[in-house]
Design a protein around this motif. Structure first.
Motif, PDB file in Angstrom:
ATOM      1  N   GLU A 154       0.641  -1.187  -0.048  1.00 57.00           N
ATOM      2  CA  GLU A 154      -0.112   0.052  -0.036  1.00 57.00           C
ATOM      3  C   GLU A 154       0.828   1.235  -0.112  1.00 57.00           C
ATOM      4  OE1 GLU A 154      -3.549   2.045   2.763  1.00 57.00           O
ATOM      5  OE2 GLU A 154      -2.572   0.132   3.330  1.00 57.00           O
TER       6      GLU A 154
ATOM      7  N   LYS B 160       3.422   0.595   2.551  1.00 53.78           N
ATOM      8  CA  LYS B 160       3.229  -0.294   3.822  1.00 53.78           C
ATOM      9  C   LYS B 160       3.245  -1.800   3.175  1.00 53.78           C
ATOM     10  CE  LYS B 160       0.279   0.932   6.856  1.00 53.78           C
ATOM     11  NZ  LYS B 160      -0.907   1.479   7.417  1.00 53.78           N
TER      12      LYS B 160
ATOM     13  N   HIS C 111       2.215  -5.542   3.767  1.00 48.79           N
ATOM     14  CA  HIS C 111       1.155  -6.435   4.518  1.00 48.79           C
ATOM     15  C   HIS C 111       1.576  -7.821   4.146  1.00 48.79           C
ATOM     16  CE1 HIS C 111      -1.820  -3.186   5.253  1.00 48.79           C
ATOM     17  NE2 HIS C 111      -1.243  -2.729   4.245  1.00 48.79           N
TER      18      HIS C 111
ATOM     19  N   THR D   8       2.536  -4.425   9.838  1.00 52.52           N
ATOM     20  CA  THR D   8       2.794  -4.319   8.467  1.00 52.52           C
ATOM     21  C   THR D   8       4.478  -3.756   8.796  1.00 52.52           C
ATOM     22  OG1 THR D   8       1.886  -2.011   8.577  1.00 52.52           O
ATOM     23  CG2 THR D   8       0.799  -3.655   7.777  1.00 52.52           C
TER      24      THR D   8
END
Length: 238
Positions: free
Chosen positions: A159, A166, A168, A175
């Motif tokens: 993201e 970020k 995941h 994260t």
């Protein structure tokens, strides 16, 4: 620092140009009264910062940001404070309400300069791939003052958050946050990773379902942007 001014009001453009000229280390690449003309300029020139009005004919500043792929940092300059929330949701560096005091303008530009310098100096070293020949199994992510080894196939999706990304991971609530660009990390990932949106990269192997405008990973709906939709559907064989 190269910048573009986009505003349909010539007086507003003149004010911003005067302000920019008072600050060292900045160069105005172009001034536009027409947002459609601005799209061509932004796609043609390497720009660090955009000063952008919101209420303009043919195309609003909000829509322009959504339209231009890989838009640089941008600062909204508008007479309409009610758009501030949506502006920041689009990752605006700042939101200036007209008439703009020079001190407030200077503060916004200082913030943009800091982010620009930080990105230029630090973005590339943050993501390192294994140096072993033909080894695409893991990468090192610099996060919280250490280099963390991450198995590539443990990444569910990535993201974008302004200059940061970020990451995941499967089975982990926590994260990894690192300073990087989508371009830098996408070059390090194997072919089962694809960009679905200006703010998302996904691991195709982790998709649970495909919806009209989203892919679903676990119970998380990740948007498919119009710019990427054709390529995403092609890669998924839909």
């Amino acid at each position: 620092m190269k910048c573009v001014i986009i505003d349909d009001e010539p007086l507003a453009v003149d004010v911003l140009e005067t302000y920019v000229n008072k600050i060292g280390g900045m160069e105005i690449v172009a001034k536009c009264n027409n947002p459609l003309e601005a799209i061509t300029i932004l796609n043609k020139h390497q720009v660090d910062l955009v000063f952008l009005d919101i209420e303009m004919p043919n195309l609003t500043g909000l829509d322009l940001v959504k339209t231009v792929e890989n838009i640089p940092q941008f600062i909204f300059t508008t007479a309409y404070p009610q758009h501030a929330l949506e502006g920041f949701e689009l990752n605006a560096t700042d939101y200036l309400v007209k008439p703009i005091p020079f001190k407030r303008f200077l503060k916004a530009v200082s913030r943009a300069k800091e982010q620009c310098e930080l990105l230029k100096q630090s973005v590339e070293p943050q993501v390192h791939i294994s140096s072993e020949e033909n080894n695409n199994d893991f990468i090192f992510i610099k996060s919280e003052y250490e280099n963390i080894k991450v198995n590539v196939q443990d990444i569910e999706y990535i993201e974008g958050l302004k200059d940061y990304i970020k990451i995941h991971l499967k089975g982990q609530a926590k994260t990894l946050l690192t300073l990087s660009s989508f371009k830098a990390i996408l070059e390090k990932l194997p072919s089962n990773f694809i960009r679905t949106h200006r703010s998302y990269i996904i691991n195709i192997d982790c998709i649970r379902a495909l919806q009209k405008s989203n892919v679903v990973i676990r119970d998380i709906r990740i948007p498919i942007g119009e710019t990427y939709k054709k390529e995403v559907l092609k890669r998924l064989g839909v």
